[in-house]
Design a protein around this motif. Structure first.
Motif, PDB file in Angstrom:
ATOM      1  N   GLN A 159       0.814  -1.225   0.000  1.00  0.00           N
ATOM      2  CA  GLN A 159       0.000   0.000   0.000  1.00  0.00           C
ATOM      3  C   GLN A 159       0.850   1.280   0.000  1.00  0.00           C
ATOM      4  O   GLN A 159       0.454   2.277  -0.616  1.00  0.00           O
ATOM      5  N   LEU A 186      -7.934   3.616 -11.518  1.00  0.00           N
ATOM      6  CA  LEU A 186      -7.540   3.525 -10.104  1.00  0.00           C
ATOM      7  C   LEU A 186      -7.683   2.098  -9.576  1.00  0.00           C
ATOM      8  O   LEU A 186      -6.805   1.594  -8.865  1.00  0.00           O
ATOM      9  N   GLU A 187      -8.787   1.443  -9.923  1.00  0.00           N
ATOM     10  CA  GLU A 187      -9.058   0.116  -9.372  1.00  0.00           C
ATOM     11  C   GLU A 187      -8.018  -0.895  -9.858  1.00  0.00           C
ATOM     12  O   GLU A 187      -7.587  -1.763  -9.099  1.00  0.00           O
ATOM     13  N   TYR A 242      -4.865  -0.430  -7.987  1.00  0.00           N
ATOM     14  CA  TYR A 242      -4.932  -1.077  -6.668  1.00  0.00           C
ATOM     15  C   TYR A 242      -4.742  -2.593  -6.779  1.00  0.00           C
ATOM     16  O   TYR A 242      -4.370  -3.244  -5.797  1.00  0.00           O
ATOM     17  N   SER A 243      -5.024  -3.161  -7.960  1.00  0.00           N
ATOM     18  CA  SER A 243      -5.038  -4.625  -8.096  1.00  0.00           C
ATOM     19  C   SER A 243      -3.734  -5.221  -8.601  1.00  0.00           C
ATOM     20  O   SER A 243      -3.531  -6.424  -8.493  1.00  0.00           O
ATOM     21  N   LYS A 251      -1.755   6.289   3.419  1.00  0.00           N
ATOM     22  CA  LYS A 251      -3.055   5.738   3.821  1.00  0.00           C
ATOM     23  C   LYS A 251      -4.189   6.634   3.309  1.00  0.00           C
ATOM     24  O   LYS A 251      -5.175   6.165   2.766  1.00  0.00           O
ATOM     25  N   GLU A 310      -5.588   7.545  -0.601  1.00  0.00           N
ATOM     26  CA  GLU A 310      -6.708   6.788  -1.173  1.00  0.00           C
ATOM     27  C   GLU A 310      -8.043   7.501  -0.922  1.00  0.00           C
ATOM     28  O   GLU A 310      -8.969   7.378  -1.719  1.00  0.00           O
ATOM     29  N   VAL A 311      -8.109   8.204   0.202  1.00  0.00           N
ATOM     30  CA  VAL A 311      -9.357   8.896   0.554  1.00  0.00           C
ATOM     31  C   VAL A 311      -9.580  10.074  -0.401  1.00  0.00           C
ATOM     32  O   VAL A 311     -10.713  10.373  -0.785  1.00  0.00           O
ATOM     33  N   ALA A 314     -10.646   8.618  -3.606  1.00  0.00           N
ATOM     34  CA  ALA A 314     -12.034   8.143  -3.527  1.00  0.00           C
ATOM     35  C   ALA A 314     -13.014   9.306  -3.570  1.00  0.00           C
ATOM     36  O   ALA A 314     -14.225   9.099  -3.702  1.00  0.00           O
ATOM     37  N   ASP A 359     -13.589  11.306  -1.059  1.00  0.00           N
ATOM     38  CA  ASP A 359     -14.199  11.499   0.265  1.00  0.00           C
ATOM     39  C   ASP A 359     -13.694  12.772   0.948  1.00  0.00           C
ATOM     40  O   ASP A 359     -14.369  13.316   1.821  1.00  0.00           O
ATOM     41  N   ALA A 385     -10.859  -3.943  -5.057  1.00  0.00           N
ATOM     42  CA  ALA A 385     -10.256  -2.647  -5.348  1.00  0.00           C
ATOM     43  C   ALA A 385     -11.285  -1.529  -5.448  1.00  0.00           C
ATOM     44  O   ALA A 385     -10.923  -0.387  -5.704  1.00  0.00           O
ATOM     45  N   MET A 386     -12.563  -1.867  -5.279  1.00  0.00           N
ATOM     46  CA  MET A 386     -13.598  -0.820  -5.361  1.00  0.00           C
ATOM     47  C   MET A 386     -14.133  -0.531  -3.970  1.00  0.00           C
ATOM     48  O   MET A 386     -14.480  -1.468  -3.233  1.00  0.00           O
ATOM     49  N   LYS A 387     -14.242   0.742  -3.632  1.00  0.00           N
ATOM     50  CA  LYS A 387     -14.610   1.068  -2.250  1.00  0.00           C
ATOM     51  C   LYS A 387     -16.037   0.637  -1.927  1.00  0.00           C
ATOM     52  O   LYS A 387     -16.363   0.373  -0.782  1.00  0.00           O
ATOM     53  N   MET A 446      -5.701  -4.473   3.043  1.00  0.00           N
ATOM     54  CA  MET A 446      -5.067  -3.625   4.070  1.00  0.00           C
ATOM     55  C   MET A 446      -6.033  -2.536   4.550  1.00  0.00           C
ATOM     56  O   MET A 446      -5.622  -1.447   4.924  1.00  0.00           O
ATOM     57  N   GLY A 455      -8.169  -0.938   2.725  1.00  0.00           N
ATOM     58  CA  GLY A 455      -8.537   0.005   1.659  1.00  0.00           C
ATOM     59  C   GLY A 455      -9.585  -0.561   0.744  1.00  0.00           C
ATOM     60  O   GLY A 455     -10.127  -1.624   1.041  1.00  0.00           O
ATOM     61  N   PRO A 456      -9.892   0.088  -0.355  1.00  0.00           N
ATOM     62  CA  PRO A 456      -9.413   1.435  -0.687  1.00  0.00           C
ATOM     63  C   PRO A 456     -10.120   2.499   0.175  1.00  0.00           C
ATOM     64  O   PRO A 456     -11.313   2.368   0.431  1.00  0.00           O
ATOM     65  N   ALA A 457      -9.366   3.464   0.561  1.00  0.00           N
ATOM     66  CA  ALA A 457      -9.896   4.616   1.298  1.00  0.00           C
ATOM     67  C   ALA A 457     -10.643   4.183   2.549  1.00  0.00           C
ATOM     68  O   ALA A 457     -11.711   4.698   2.846  1.00  0.00           O
ATOM     69  N   TYR A 458     -10.067   3.230   3.281  1.00  0.00           N
ATOM     70  CA  TYR A 458     -10.636   2.742   4.554  1.00  0.00           C
ATOM     71  C   TYR A 458     -11.991   2.064   4.361  1.00  0.00           C
ATOM     72  O   TYR A 458     -12.719   1.871   5.324  1.00  0.00           O
ATOM     73  N   GLU A 502     -11.714  -1.088   6.240  1.00  0.00           N
ATOM     74  CA  GLU A 502     -10.970  -1.018   7.506  1.00  0.00           C
ATOM     75  C   GLU A 502     -11.833  -1.570   8.645  1.00  0.00           C
ATOM     76  O   GLU A 502     -12.998  -1.210   8.777  1.00  0.00           O
TER      77      GLU A 502
END
Lengths: 441, 292
Positions: A186, A242-243, A246-247, A403, A406-407, A410, A412, B151-153, B237, B239-242, B245
């Motif tokens: 990550q 993005l996805e 991540y993969s 960490k 990613e937010v 996203a 957010d 990988a998708m939130k 881990m 993610g993504p973006a918690y 979590e």
């Protein structure tokens, strides 16, 4: 009978004292384990050291997740004489807790400051004394498929406009702009954040923020994060979207780059080895360049971000600290040998930050690798260097970067909110005296 | 030798002593220490400073912690329903199979004996956008699973829970099956004479008769859902973006990545209280006459 006993006891005691007096000092070194490099390190460093002298016997012990292993060992007052850490931010914590020995007297005695690159030496100096020495240095660059670029008449980009124009052409060909992915690691995100800070906001501004003369919430940093968000989320520069970013893991994205799935690979210099290996099986050729400068305030010349990949230190409770210092000095004393070791590891590990000259290089070295080593040395010597998050950030703000990025991606939180949290954590780290050293520019 | 030292009671204590000794130093003492650490700002190495209830105040401001608690609740609800229903149905169907039942039991239980890392790698590969199902569908010209659900939130938490449930329900099948075999056959025979359907027999005989095992499984699920960690850690881990979590993952991150050991202890204490409340709740049910 008594006479025989006396002779026997005398023999035993003599043997005991002789063994104690003349036996080599044993130094145990816990190193970060890597299946690919351990046998070479054992042979070319540990065994070679033992073969060259008989004062110190070095035992190298390779450990998985060295930081998790060394922590309880140090806390219990035991542990090895020497140990690796992932970086300077860990050394700061060990130094505060008195778990790591100052190596200043050895540095003065053996002249280590003259042997090491200035910034690398300074990265281990806390409160005026040397506590760690980088085992490896690295920086962020990008590799590109040279054959593909030549076939399409593409030029390597140097500015934001050139990057975005080239990206459109690459996407039009049905390829991804950059290969990269964070599956399995990550913290990969922080590579990208560091790249945008240094090539958009610029190293000077990053330096000022690191030492507290600037706020991380200043527009240039917020804009850098916004640009990264745009390139990652809106444009899908890395692995298409993005996805997928991540993969993909290390093998996935390296394979994607070598098989024309992507035109470029923005990565640390640890990527030299795998790129050379993967392209060795392909008819395509590769090359590398420093990162393009995305904003005029980042200067006009390319900058190389400074990074140490792992450090070596001496345990404060070691009874063989002098022996450990001899081991370190042996490692730092022969540049040709150091280059031979790192060359055997594809220059991805054990690239000691020594002051190399042209004469030190093996004539058979890959010219692209040599160009990196010399250009990096010149650029960092003339002040054209930036800062990686994993070498110059304290723990909490450092973790926040990878960490919480990613937010932002996203949607957010906004880039400004992200940087406000970063500033809050920096303020806290500064108040707690948890900052890592940043040499004066 | 005094007589009390050789009494039966004393001898039993001699046998218990090693376990109590080890338990004290390995479990009880660190737990007590953790209770104390939650009032400090210790980073795991240096000086320990007393900060009072500051960590608790921070905890209630911590948006990631709040998110993680919500995810743990969703996780628990999912595990209390999907694998339980699936396991009950499968166990009940298995009781009707006379030949080859061992094979089916093995098939259902097999994922449970695999290491979590193996299960995770299998599913990560299945959902891999390049060489998993997504890649295969893409080659067929179908845009399905092109992006990994890990990988998708929107889907990460459910995808991870799915993998964990896939590995877990075999365990439930076995314990439900064990309970069902203990039900007296004469009850089913009587029901058959009365003309009860299969569902009615399940609803009015099987389910009430396996209630102790069933409730025990619910307690286990609720308690095990609190420290759930490995599947989340390996697959996303957090993610993504918690978005996936969970509390234990947040605790790990605080303790071993951010080096906020004092704050991580506070999270641990909250988990401890939560489990205490659950155990207390079931203890009350038992006192009220429930066969728990």
């Amino acid at each position: 009978m008594n006479k025989i006993l006396n002779i026997f006891l005398t023999f035993i005691l003599t043997a005991f004292f002789a063994t104690s007096t003349f036996a080599a000092t044993k130094v145990v070194w816990w190193m970060e384990s890597s299946a690919d490099t351990d046998p070479t390190v054992q042979e070319m460093m540990c065994d070679a050291f033992n073969a060259e002298q008989d004062e110190v016997e070095l035992e190298c012990v390779f450990k998985e997740d060295i930081n998790d292993t060394i922590r309880p060992a140090l806390l219990s007052g035991s542990g090895p004489d020497m140990f690796d850490t992932p970086g300077a931010s860990y050394i700061k914590i060990y130094q505060d807790a008195g778990l790591v020995k100052s190596m200043q007297e050895y540095a003065d005695q053996y002249g280590w400051q003259d042997k090491l690159l200035g910034w690398a030496y300074n990265s281990g100096v806390f409160d005026g004394e040397l506590y760690s020495i980088p085992k490896n240095y690295e920086t962020m660059i990008y590799f590109y498929n040279k054959t593909l670029f030549e076939e399409n008449g593409w030029s390597t980009p140097n500015t934001l406009e050139e990057v975005e124009s080239l990206a459109a052409k690459i996407k039009a060909k049905g390829m991804n702009v950059y290969a990269y992915g964070s599956a399995g690691w990550q913290p990969t995100h922080e590579h990208l954040v560091g790249n945008y800070f240094n090539t958009y906001a610029g190293p000077e501004n990053v330096y000022k923020a690191l030492i507290g003369e600037k706020k991380w919430t200043d527009p240039e940093f917020v804009e850098a994060i916004e640009l990264l968000r745009k390139h990652m989320v809106d444009e899908g520069y890395w692995s298409g979207n993005l996805e997928t970013y991540y993969s993909l893991d290390w093998d996935d994205f390296n394979n994607e780059f070598a098989t024309r799935g992507s035109a470029m690979l923005m990565i640390g210099t640890w990527g030299f080895n795998v790129t050379a290996t993967n392209f060795g099986e392909s008819s395509d050729d590769w090359d590398w360049n420093p990162l393009p400068i995305l904003n005029s305030q980042a200067g006009s010349a390319p900058n190389y971000q400074l990074a140490t990949g792992g450090t070596m230190s001496i345990n404060s409770s070691s009874k063989n600290a002098d022996g450990a210092a001899k081991v370190i000095d042996w490692i730092l004393s022969d540049k040709a040998r150091a280059l031979k070791v790192t060359g055997s590891l594809g220059y991805g590990a054990w690239l000691l930050p020594l002051k190399y000259t042209d004469a030190d290089f093996d004539p058979n070295i890959d010219p692209r690798q040599k160009r990196f080593l010399t250009e990096f040395a010149e650029a960092s010597d003339s002040g054209n260097y930036g800062y990686t998050t994993w070498t110059f950030y304290p723990n909490d703000p450092g973790v926040h970067i990878w960490k919480d990025m990613e937010v932002v991606w996203a949607g957010d939180i906004t880039p400004l909110e992200f940087m406000e949290e970063s500033q809050r954590l920096w303020d806290q780290a500064r108040a707690d005296d948890a900052l890592v050293p940043v040499g004066k520019r | 030798m005094p007589k009390f030292l050789t009494s039966i009671n004393a001898i039993s204590w001699y046998f218990l002593f090693p376990v109590i000794f080890i338990h004290f130093f390995v479990v009880a003492f660190p737990s007590i220490l953790s209770l104390l650490l939650c009032l400090t700002d210790w980073n795991g190495f240096g000086r320990i400073n007393y900060v009072g209830l500051e960590n608790f105040q921070e905890l209630f401001r911590d948006r990631v912690f709040k998110k993680a608690v919500k995810h743990n609740i969703i996780w628990t609800v999912m595990f209390l329903t999907i694998p339980v229903i699936v396991a009950l149905v499968i166990a009940y169907l298995l009781t009707g199979i006379k030949r080859g039942q061992l094979f089916y039991r093995l098939v259902y239980f097999f994922p449970y004996i695999l290491a979590s890392i193996v299960n995770c790698l299998i599913w990560r590969y299945i959902f891999h956008p390049r060489h998993g199902l997504g890649g295969w569908f893409e080659n067929q010209g179908i845009d399905f699973l092109a992006k990994s659900p890990f990988a998708m939130k929107e889907t990460a938490l459910y995808a991870v829970a799915w993998v964990d449930m896939w590995h877990f329900w075999g365990f439930l099948v076995i314990i439900y099956l064990t309970g069902m075999y203990q039900v007296d056959d004469s009850l089913y025979e009587a029901a058959d004479i009365e003309g009860a359907t299969k569902f009615q027999k399940f609803r009015y005989i099987t389910l009430p008769m396996i209630r102790p095992i069933f409730v025990l499984s619910l307690i286990i699920i609720i308690i095990w859902s609190v420290p759930t960690f490995d599947y989340v850690y390996i697959l996303t881990m957090g993610g993504p973006a918690y978005s996936s979590e969970v509390v234990a993952n947040h605790l790990y991150s605080q303790a071993f990545q951010r080096m906020n050991v004092g704050y991580a202890s506070t999270i641990g204490v909250m988990m401890f209280f939560y489990v205490g409340i659950i155990v207390g709740f079931f203890a009350i049910l038992r006192r009220m006459g429930w066969e728990v």
